[in-house]
Design a protein around this motif. Structure first.
Motif, short mmCIF file in Angstrom:
data_model
loop_
_atom_site.label_atom_id
_atom_site.label_comp_id
_atom_site.label_asym_id
_atom_site.label_seq_id
_atom_site.Cartn_x
_atom_site.Cartn_y
_atom_site.Cartn_z
N ARG A 107 -17.64 -54.64 5.79
CA ARG A 107 -18.23 -55.26 4.74
C ARG A 107 -18.72 -56.62 5.17
NH1 ARG A 107 -15.60 -58.35 1.18
NH2 ARG A 107 -13.38 -56.98 1.56
N ALA A 108 -19.91 -56.90 5.07
CA ALA A 108 -20.17 -58.09 5.18
C ALA A 108 -19.77 -59.30 4.29
CB ALA A 108 -21.80 -58.10 5.49
N VAL A 109 -19.49 -60.49 4.80
CA VAL A 109 -18.61 -61.35 3.86
C VAL A 109 -19.24 -63.02 4.07
CG1 VAL A 109 -16.39 -60.15 3.45
CG2 VAL A 109 -16.63 -61.86 5.48
N GLY A 110 -20.20 -62.99 4.90
CA GLY A 110 -20.85 -64.29 5.57
C GLY A 110 -21.81 -64.21 6.47
N GLY A 111 -22.37 -65.23 6.61
CA GLY A 111 -23.48 -65.48 7.86
C GLY A 111 -24.73 -64.94 7.37
N GLU A 112 -25.69 -65.24 8.12
CA GLU A 112 -27.29 -64.75 8.02
C GLU A 112 -27.48 -63.88 9.23
OE1 GLU A 112 -29.39 -64.97 5.35
OE2 GLU A 112 -27.71 -65.93 4.54
N ALA A 113 -27.99 -62.58 8.96
CA ALA A 113 -28.19 -61.80 10.20
C ALA A 113 -29.33 -62.41 11.12
CB ALA A 113 -28.86 -60.47 9.87
N ARG A 114 -29.10 -62.50 12.50
CA ARG A 114 -29.98 -63.27 13.38
C ARG A 114 -29.54 -62.63 14.59
NH1 ARG A 114 -27.61 -67.43 16.02
NH2 ARG A 114 -25.88 -68.63 14.87
N VAL A 115 -30.48 -62.69 15.69
CA VAL A 115 -30.08 -62.36 16.98
C VAL A 115 -29.11 -63.66 17.60
CG1 VAL A 115 -30.91 -62.17 19.49
CG2 VAL A 115 -32.20 -61.21 17.54
N ASN A 116 -28.12 -63.24 17.97
CA ASN A 116 -27.11 -64.19 18.12
C ASN A 116 -26.48 -64.35 19.66
OD1 ASN A 116 -25.44 -66.43 17.00
ND2 ASN A 116 -23.89 -65.28 17.02
N ASP A 117 -27.19 -63.41 20.67
CA ASP A 117 -26.79 -63.47 21.79
C ASP A 117 -27.94 -62.60 22.80
OD1 ASP A 117 -26.29 -60.45 21.47
OD2 ASP A 117 -23.93 -60.67 21.97
N ASP A 118 -27.53 -62.41 23.86
CA ASP A 118 -28.95 -61.68 24.70
C ASP A 118 -28.64 -60.27 24.62
OD1 ASP A 118 -26.51 -61.63 26.39
OD2 ASP A 118 -27.41 -62.33 28.10
N GLU A 119 -27.78 -59.46 23.85
CA GLU A 119 -27.58 -58.16 23.98
C GLU A 119 -28.35 -57.45 22.83
OE1 GLU A 119 -23.61 -56.42 23.85
OE2 GLU A 119 -22.90 -58.44 24.47
N SER A 120 -29.30 -58.21 21.91
CA SER A 120 -29.89 -57.79 21.04
C SER A 120 -31.40 -58.28 21.04
CB SER A 120 -29.50 -57.86 19.47
OG SER A 120 -28.30 -57.49 19.56
N LEU A 121 -32.41 -57.55 20.69
CA LEU A 121 -33.70 -58.12 20.46
C LEU A 121 -34.09 -58.34 19.12
CD1 LEU A 121 -35.51 -55.20 22.91
CD2 LEU A 121 -35.01 -57.65 23.51
#
Length: 165
Positions: A107-121
């Motif tokens: 379950r998500a409990v915080g943060g805003e979804a964004r690319v946060n490293d080089d593993e995701s486009l």
């Protein structure tokens, strides 16, 4: 998926031979029932978030760490969805790995979804009825996580759903 240092070290001894590894997948839902997915840099395809535990790390810790590292979303693991051994995979560099995956519903409990490293486009939230193209691996995990039923074990007799009474 980035290769952890401990695996890189093992590969200096065993070359590209089959390496048996644990894996952890996280099916993350927000309060609206949407699922968090990442578009992988290595394959270009959308998938659930996951990775390899660090030595000594518990699966729930791996899920929390991997989701944050890849998406900047904070999660709380809620349960084990399934445990499954995947077929061996040969990577473009010749390495062969076989994963035993533990999938956790989170379950998500915080943060805003964004690319946060080089593993995701890309990363994003998707309604279950509006998912991007996914492989069977990811679809199976999402389906089992939505059902919130007993843990699913590959190859084992599965409990029958209780009849409404």
């Amino acid at each position: 998926m980035a290769i952890p240092d401990f695996i890189r070290d093992l590969r200096t001894d065993i070359g590209t031979k089959l390496l048996w590894l644990p894996g952890v997948s996280a099916v993350v839902f927000d309060d609206a029932g949407r699922v968090l997915l990442g578009k992988r840099a290595d394959t270009g395809g959308w998938s659930v978030i996951g990775g390899i535990p660090d030595p000594g790390e518990q699966p729930a810790e791996t899920a929390v760490r991997e989701v944050y590292e890849e998406t900047a979303v904070r999660v709380v693991p809620e349960g084990v969805v399934l445990v499954e051994t995947m077929p061996p995979t040969r990577y473009p560099n010749g390495d062969v790995c076989q994963f035993m995956d533990v999938t956790l519903r989170c379950r998500a409990v915080g943060g805003e979804a964004r690319v946060n490293d080089d593993e995701s486009l890309e990363v994003g939230w998707f309604a279950p009825d509006a998912l991007p193209p996914l492989d069977d691996y990811a679809l199976h995990r999402i389906e089992k996580a939505q059902a919130a039923g007993p843990t699913w074990f590959q190859g084992a007799a599965q409990p029958e759903p209780e009849a409404a009474g």
